[in-house]
Motif scaffolding. Structure first.
Motif, mmCIF file in Angstrom:
data_model
loop_
_atom_site.group_PDB
_atom_site.id
_atom_site.type_symbol
_atom_site.label_atom_id
_atom_site.label_comp_id
_atom_site.label_asym_id
_atom_site.label_seq_id
_atom_site.Cartn_x
_atom_site.Cartn_y
_atom_site.Cartn_z
ATOM 1 N N THR A 1 1.036 -1.374 -0.075
ATOM 2 C CA THR A 1 -0.131 0.066 0.621
ATOM 3 C C THR A 1 0.751 1.375 -0.016
ATOM 4 O OG1 THR A 1 -1.990 -1.131 1.374
ATOM 5 C CG2 THR A 1 -1.812 0.875 0.998
ATOM 6 N N LEU A 2 1.804 1.471 0.444
ATOM 7 C CA LEU A 2 2.963 2.611 0.923
ATOM 8 C C LEU A 2 3.955 2.732 -0.366
ATOM 9 C CD1 LEU A 2 3.869 4.612 2.886
ATOM 10 C CD2 LEU A 2 4.961 3.775 2.890
ATOM 11 N N GLY A 3 4.548 1.149 -0.876
ATOM 12 C CA GLY A 3 4.648 1.316 -1.639
ATOM 13 C C GLY A 3 3.882 1.824 -3.019
ATOM 14 N N LEU A 4 2.494 1.472 -3.399
ATOM 15 C CA LEU A 4 2.120 1.772 -4.019
ATOM 16 C C LEU A 4 1.991 3.644 -4.654
ATOM 17 C CD1 LEU A 4 0.174 1.113 -6.636
ATOM 18 C CD2 LEU A 4 -1.820 0.957 -5.050
ATOM 19 N N GLY A 5 1.255 3.807 -3.166
ATOM 20 C CA GLY A 5 1.106 4.881 -3.200
ATOM 21 C C GLY A 5 2.441 6.028 -3.364
ATOM 22 N N LEU A 6 3.422 5.991 -3.157
ATOM 23 C CA LEU A 6 4.760 6.299 -3.557
ATOM 24 C C LEU A 6 4.978 6.179 -5.073
ATOM 25 C CD1 LEU A 6 7.121 5.824 -0.030
ATOM 26 C CD2 LEU A 6 6.497 8.059 -0.585
ATOM 27 N N ILE A 7 4.438 5.423 -5.354
ATOM 28 C CA ILE A 7 5.228 5.230 -6.734
ATOM 29 C C ILE A 7 3.549 6.221 -7.732
ATOM 30 C CG2 ILE A 7 4.552 3.544 -8.659
ATOM 31 C CD1 ILE A 7 5.566 1.419 -6.632
ATOM 32 N N THR B 1 2.771 8.737 -6.721
ATOM 33 C CA THR B 1 2.813 9.658 -6.199
ATOM 34 C C THR B 1 3.924 10.947 -7.447
ATOM 35 O OG1 THR B 1 1.934 9.819 -3.940
ATOM 36 C CG2 THR B 1 3.578 11.686 -4.366
ATOM 37 N N GLY B 2 4.819 9.715 -7.571
ATOM 38 C CA GLY B 2 6.062 9.754 -8.258
ATOM 39 C C GLY B 2 5.373 10.348 -9.478
ATOM 40 N N MET B 3 4.560 9.206 -10.181
ATOM 41 C CA MET B 3 3.895 9.577 -11.145
ATOM 42 C C MET B 3 3.274 10.716 -11.052
ATOM 43 S SD MET B 3 1.788 5.648 -12.898
ATOM 44 C CE MET B 3 1.202 6.758 -13.423
ATOM 45 N N GLY B 4 2.164 11.034 -10.477
ATOM 46 C CA GLY B 4 1.563 12.391 -10.601
ATOM 47 C C GLY B 4 2.508 13.460 -10.807
ATOM 48 N N THR B 5 3.740 13.300 -10.391
ATOM 49 C CA THR B 5 4.655 14.733 -10.143
ATOM 50 C C THR B 5 5.411 14.469 -11.604
ATOM 51 O OG1 THR B 5 5.022 14.230 -7.896
ATOM 52 C CG2 THR B 5 6.324 14.803 -8.784
ATOM 53 N N TYR B 6 5.659 13.580 -12.365
ATOM 54 C CA TYR B 6 6.062 13.435 -13.589
ATOM 55 C C TYR B 6 4.989 13.958 -14.352
ATOM 56 C CZ TYR B 6 8.272 12.306 -17.623
ATOM 57 O OH TYR B 6 9.027 11.674 -18.826
ATOM 58 N N PHE B 7 3.815 13.910 -14.277
ATOM 59 C CA PHE B 7 3.085 14.601 -15.502
ATOM 60 C C PHE B 7 2.839 16.145 -14.703
ATOM 61 C CE2 PHE B 7 2.886 9.701 -16.481
ATOM 62 C CZ PHE B 7 3.172 9.837 -17.841
ATOM 63 N N GLU C 1 -0.039 17.115 -14.290
ATOM 64 C CA GLU C 1 -1.244 17.843 -14.879
ATOM 65 C C GLU C 1 -2.667 17.473 -14.052
ATOM 66 O OE1 GLU C 1 -1.909 15.450 -18.572
ATOM 67 O OE2 GLU C 1 -0.125 15.806 -19.355
ATOM 68 N N ALA C 2 -3.362 18.955 -14.132
ATOM 69 C CA ALA C 2 -4.419 18.443 -13.442
ATOM 70 C C ALA C 2 -5.272 17.026 -13.425
ATOM 71 C CB ALA C 2 -5.338 20.109 -13.470
ATOM 72 N N ASP C 3 -6.409 17.074 -14.397
ATOM 73 C CA ASP C 3 -6.630 15.621 -14.329
ATOM 74 C C ASP C 3 -5.463 13.630 -13.980
ATOM 75 O OD1 ASP C 3 -4.374 15.232 -17.271
ATOM 76 O OD2 ASP C 3 -5.891 14.333 -18.464
ATOM 77 N N MET C 4 -3.954 14.377 -14.191
ATOM 78 C CA MET C 4 -3.783 12.281 -14.007
ATOM 79 C C MET C 4 -2.933 13.070 -12.379
ATOM 80 S SD MET C 4 -1.663 10.258 -15.080
ATOM 81 C CE MET C 4 -1.129 10.921 -15.690
ATOM 82 N N LEU C 5 -3.571 14.440 -11.679
ATOM 83 C CA LEU C 5 -2.793 14.899 -10.670
ATOM 84 C C LEU C 5 -4.672 13.969 -9.693
ATOM 85 C CD1 LEU C 5 -2.213 15.209 -7.503
ATOM 86 C CD2 LEU C 5 -2.470 17.644 -7.979
ATOM 87 N N LEU C 6 -5.375 13.882 -10.170
ATOM 88 C CA LEU C 6 -7.375 13.702 -9.511
ATOM 89 C C LEU C 6 -7.409 12.477 -9.515
ATOM 90 C CD1 LEU C 6 -9.766 14.774 -8.801
ATOM 91 C CD2 LEU C 6 -10.133 14.649 -10.960
ATOM 92 N N LYS C 7 -6.757 11.478 -10.970
ATOM 93 C CA LYS C 7 -6.517 10.452 -10.229
ATOM 94 C C LYS C 7 -5.820 9.436 -9.603
ATOM 95 C CE LYS C 7 -7.913 10.722 -15.672
ATOM 96 N NZ LYS C 7 -7.227 10.603 -16.973
ATOM 97 N N VAL C 8 -4.753 10.126 -9.415
ATOM 98 C CA VAL C 8 -3.329 9.452 -8.982
ATOM 99 C C VAL C 8 -3.792 8.958 -7.443
ATOM 100 C CG1 VAL C 8 -1.536 9.858 -7.493
ATOM 101 C CG2 VAL C 8 -1.514 9.826 -10.318
ATOM 102 N N LEU C 9 -4.976 10.718 -6.815
ATOM 103 C CA LEU C 9 -5.377 10.880 -5.725
ATOM 104 C C LEU C 9 -6.494 10.109 -5.583
ATOM 105 C CD1 LEU C 9 -4.619 15.188 -5.077
ATOM 106 C CD2 LEU C 9 -3.238 12.822 -4.095
ATOM 107 N N PHE D 1 -5.938 3.630 0.345
ATOM 108 C CA PHE D 1 -5.829 3.267 1.739
ATOM 109 C C PHE D 1 -6.541 3.393 2.252
ATOM 110 C CE2 PHE D 1 -1.545 5.591 2.451
ATOM 111 C CZ PHE D 1 -1.145 5.632 1.091
ATOM 112 N N LEU D 2 -8.668 3.342 1.276
ATOM 113 C CA LEU D 2 -9.350 2.459 2.076
ATOM 114 C C LEU D 2 -9.700 1.307 1.889
ATOM 115 C CD1 LEU D 2 -11.990 5.692 0.821
ATOM 116 C CD2 LEU D 2 -10.537 4.873 3.282
ATOM 117 N N THR D 3 -9.265 0.637 0.851
ATOM 118 C CA THR D 3 -9.767 -1.080 1.160
ATOM 119 C C THR D 3 -8.862 -1.727 1.409
ATOM 120 O OG1 THR D 3 -9.344 -0.444 -1.259
ATOM 121 C CG2 THR D 3 -11.347 -0.437 -1.184
#
Length: 133
Positions: A51-57, A59-65, A67-75, A82-84
């Motif tokens: 879970t933590l690894g996926l969150g960091l990966i 977040t890294g993708m969202g930082t790299y791209f 873009e607002a739509d990418m950030l929304l998808k990542v979040l 993190f909920l499920t």
């Protein structure tokens, strides 16, 4: 002062660091899955690490791209994960306990046995109350 900074390079470095740390967490979780002695400890390691690894990966993708739509998808993906994931791990753990999957020998089960006694007495009381209906 900021004219000479290549922000694309900075963004790539930050995202690379986040992705590498995420991969390291996933690697540690995989090693824990192979090395830990019983089902419950293995499940805990793989759940938390992945879970933590996926969150960091992500977040890294969202930082790299960047873009607002990418950030929304990542979040959304991070939030859903993190909920499920803890809920799924809890359900799998309860199922393992009910199916009497053995614990590791040195595990201290005193508090857990008290919890099981309370749960079973509550369950019996609930069944008794429902018989009278």
């Amino acid at each position: 002062m900021f004219e000479n900074i290549n922000f694309l390079l900075v963004r790539e470095i930050i995202s690379s660091i986040l992705i590498i740390i995420g991969v390291i967490f996933m690697l540690i979780a995989a090693i824990g899955l192979l090395r830990f002695p019983d089902f419950y400890i293995r499940m805990s390691a793989i759940t938390k690490g992945s879970t933590l690894g996926l969150g960091l990966i992500l977040t890294g993708m969202g930082t790299y791209f960047n873009e607002a739509d990418m950030l929304l998808k990542v979040l959304l993906i991070i939030g859903f994960t993190f909920l499920t994931t803890p809920v799924a791990a809890h359900v799998i753990g309860r199922t393992a306990v009910r199916n009497k999957i053995p614990f590791w020998g040195p595990t201290d089960l005193e508090e857990f046995k008290d919890y099981l006694r309370k749960e079973h007495s509550t369950h019996r009381d609930h069944e008794r109350d429902n018989k009278h209906l």
